[in-house]
Design an enzyme around this catalytic site. Sequence first.
Site, mmCIF file in Angstrom:
data_model
loop_
_atom_site.group_PDB
_atom_site.id
_atom_site.type_symbol
_atom_site.label_atom_id
_atom_site.label_comp_id
_atom_site.label_asym_id
_atom_site.label_seq_id
_atom_site.Cartn_x
_atom_site.Cartn_y
_atom_site.Cartn_z
ATOM 1 C CG ASN A 86 -1.725 1.244 1.381
ATOM 2 O OD1 ASN A 86 -1.793 2.055 0.454
ATOM 3 N ND2 ASN A 86 -2.342 1.427 2.541
ATOM 4 C CE LYS A 131 -0.096 3.305 4.817
ATOM 5 N NZ LYS A 131 0.001 3.414 6.268
ATOM 6 C CG HIS A 136 -5.715 2.120 5.360
ATOM 7 N ND1 HIS A 136 -5.235 3.035 6.270
ATOM 8 C CD2 HIS A 136 -4.724 1.232 5.153
ATOM 9 C CE1 HIS A 136 -3.980 2.709 6.579
ATOM 10 N NE2 HIS A 136 -3.648 1.622 5.910
ATOM 11 C CD GLU A 184 -2.767 5.674 6.743
ATOM 12 O OE1 GLU A 184 -2.775 5.701 5.505
ATOM 13 O OE2 GLU A 184 -1.845 5.135 7.402
ATOM 14 C CD GLU A 217 -3.220 -2.193 7.390
ATOM 15 O OE1 GLU A 217 -2.142 -2.488 6.863
ATOM 16 O OE2 GLU A 217 -3.826 -1.132 7.171
ATOM 17 N N GLY A 241 2.820 2.547 10.855
ATOM 18 C CA GLY A 241 3.781 3.630 10.667
ATOM 19 C C GLY A 241 4.489 4.053 11.940
ATOM 20 C CB SER A 276 5.611 -1.623 12.065
ATOM 21 O OG SER A 276 5.200 -0.294 12.353
HETATM 22 P P1 13P Z 1 3.268 0.605 7.729
HETATM 23 O O1 13P Z 1 3.764 -0.697 7.122
HETATM 24 O O2 13P Z 1 3.981 1.801 7.218
HETATM 25 O O3 13P Z 1 3.181 0.505 9.206
HETATM 26 O O4 13P Z 1 1.758 0.780 7.182
HETATM 27 C C1 13P Z 1 0.862 -0.272 7.302
HETATM 28 C C2 13P Z 1 -0.353 0.067 6.524
HETATM 29 O O5 13P Z 1 -1.120 0.929 6.905
HETATM 30 C C3 13P Z 1 -0.610 -0.669 5.281
HETATM 31 O O6 13P Z 1 -1.889 -0.432 4.796
#
Ligand code: 13P
Length: 263
Positions: A13, A15, A105, A107, A175, A181, A221
């Site tokens: 992903n 983003k 997601h 976010e 997640e 992150g 992560s």
């Molecule tokens: P990270 O791997 O940067 O922690 O992000 C995970 C994520 O949100 C994947 O959709």
Amino acid sequence: MAGMTRTPFIAGNWKMNLDHLQAVAFVQKLHWTLKDAKHEEGSVEVGIFPPFTDIRTVQTLLDADKIPFSLGAQDLSTHESGAYTGEVSGQFLAKLDCGYVIIGHSERRQYHAESDEVVAAKVQAALTNGLVPVICVGETLEEREESGPTAVSVAQLTAALDGVPADADVVVAYEPVWAIGTGQVASPEQAQEVCAALREVVAGTLGADAAARTRVLYGGSVKSGNIASFMREPDIDGALVGGASLVVDEFAAIIRYQKHVGV
Ligand code: 13P
């Protein structure tokens, strides 16, 4: 239900990272890196989830160079077409050979106030257009402390699967918000506990066959150094990778691990 043969899925992903020119360089380099390592096609499914503006370019490249990566979008509209400025419909994504779309997601739930109802409507929009929804669920640290490790994810997935037919293909991604992150990765045991509970939700809503074939991913992560520990767990079938999916060698190492351990 654990232990069924499910092709591992490593999904990147991106983003809001990499423009369409950077995307071309990235996908070519990833392909070469995996070829150099004699990565066996089919041992693991590799998914790329770029920003909307990259999708056409990446699709053209995958097609022209016969690169066996799956392509997906990071979101879609609940609507098919019409006066919805800024939205992108599932039918447009399907026409660009997207096989997947990330839905719910954290976010989007957090920054775009996406409710369980909106997530469920997006799941329906994806299925209507032949896209496999990658349904994301996960709890914040406060929610984990308040209601335990599984309650929030179970409730979110139950809502997202409302009205989904038993023969639908879906992917589920656990997640935990506190692990995204942050570098604060969930332990494999913590991830397994929730992924097993999510597979039970699939069993309860779509039935045992769906539970046996549905891939449940862990995200938060994930790095080349910890992917092995997650893939050893019986209910974890892959990873949804954020930051580490933007670095070719790191993402390739995450993908290659599957072959080496023969998962
Ligand atoms: P990270 O791997 O940067 O922690 O992000 C995970 C994520 O949100 C994947 O959709």
